[in-house]
Enzyme design. Structure first.
Site, PDB file in Angstrom:
ATOM      1  CB  CYS A 179      13.369 -11.499   6.181  1.00  0.00           C
ATOM      2  SG  CYS A 179      11.621 -11.324   5.735  1.00  0.00           S
ATOM      3  CG  HIS A 230      13.244  -7.305   5.229  1.00  0.00           C
ATOM      4  ND1 HIS A 230      13.670  -8.477   4.643  1.00  0.00           N
ATOM      5  CD2 HIS A 230      14.328  -6.806   5.899  1.00  0.00           C
ATOM      6  CE1 HIS A 230      14.947  -8.673   4.924  1.00  0.00           C
ATOM      7  NE2 HIS A 230      15.364  -7.680   5.695  1.00  0.00           N
ATOM      8  CG  ASN A 242      18.693  -7.970   7.121  1.00  0.00           C
ATOM      9  OD1 ASN A 242      18.223  -7.645   6.035  1.00  0.00           O
ATOM     10  ND2 ASN A 242      19.906  -7.565   7.480  1.00  0.00           N
TER      11      ASN A 242
END
Length: 273
Positions: A179, A230, A242
């Protein structure tokens, strides 16, 4: 009085790409066409100038191909042939697109064929933005709102080019990402240097409320219940891109999982440490 010029949207077009093509700003396109978001559709007719003498149609504008900012790779293309076509060097192509001498290119891939620095050309102090290192950074001298908005759309558009690429823990591109690796790689393309981890990235730029999100902002989630574990890049219309569990994908902030784990957003575009 001279009539406004129009352009018919093609498949693959983006609002930022059309703005660059006709030398206008994304904000102007939004105002002239009464748009409330960056979503456009093939066949849609957009006003691309107001009261000007320049004519436009669904074909490309009269500027030469060498003035384009991006190029979609065609079958048989090579980095060398593309560099010849746009009168640049292979080294420039590699630098602008995060490639190496061993990198392969594929038909349909979008390559930048002019320096990302051109995004700052309308601002007198258009030097490379400095690395961002602290919470509460103040806007840099190059921060003109329209330039900032255009750069946000450009970041979002570039991030979309990695859609479907594989997820790999610890990977930071160009063939796989985790990420924060995706975030760092995309922003580096625009000379914005970010830290490597999502936790460190949460400490740069300035906070943005969910209601004020703009394309290019970074959104954060506590997927492990231990802070910003994240992150992704906001695209507009409640969507973000993402590197998730298997690949780079587009998700919605309104999805129950992401809504439950959302903890905030940071704006790094227009911020100077």
């Amino acid at each position: 009085m001279a009539s406004s010029a129009t352009y018919t949207v093609r498949a693959g077009d983006s609002l930022y790409g059309i703005a660059a093509k006709f030398h206008v700003t994304v904000r102007q396109l939004e105002l002239w066409n009464h748009l409330s978001s960056d979503v456009i559709h093939p066949g849609q007719v957009l006003v691309v100038s107001q009261g000007g003498s320049t004519s436009a149609s669904s074909s490309a504008p009269s500027s030469s191909r060498s003035e384009a900012s991006t190029y979609v790779v065609e079958p048989g293309d090579s980095l060398w042939s593309i560099s010849e076509k746009f009168h640049i060097t292979v080294s420039q192509l590699e630098a602008w697109n995060g490639l190496t001498s061993s990198s392969a290119i594929h038909p349909g891939e979008s390559l930048r064929v002019s320096s990302p620095k051109a995004l700052f050309s309308s601002v007198n102090s258009a030097a490379k933005p400095a690395s961002l290192s602290s919470r509460g950074s103040s806007p840099g001298s190059w921060n003109a709102p329209l330039t900032q908005s255009a750069l946000g759309f450009a970041v979002a558009d570039y991030a979309r080019t990695f859609l479907g690429d594989p997820y790999e823990w610890g990977a930071n591109g160009p063939s796989a990402f985790d990420c924060s690796g995706l975030i760092q790689y995309v922003y580096a393309h625009f000379y914005i240097q970010l830290p490597r981890t999502s936790y460190a990235q949460y400490e740069v730029g300035v906070p943005v409320s969910e209601g004020d999100l703009e394309p290019g902002d970074i959104v954060f989630f506590d997927t492990y219940g231990s802070g910003p574990s994240h992150d992704g890049i906001y695209l507009g219309n409640g969507q973000f891109i993402n590197a998730a569990s298997t690949s780079v994908e587009i998700d919605s902030l309104s999805d129950p999982y992401w809504a439950d784990h959302y903890i905030g957003a940071r704006r790094v575009i227009g911020q100077n440490g």
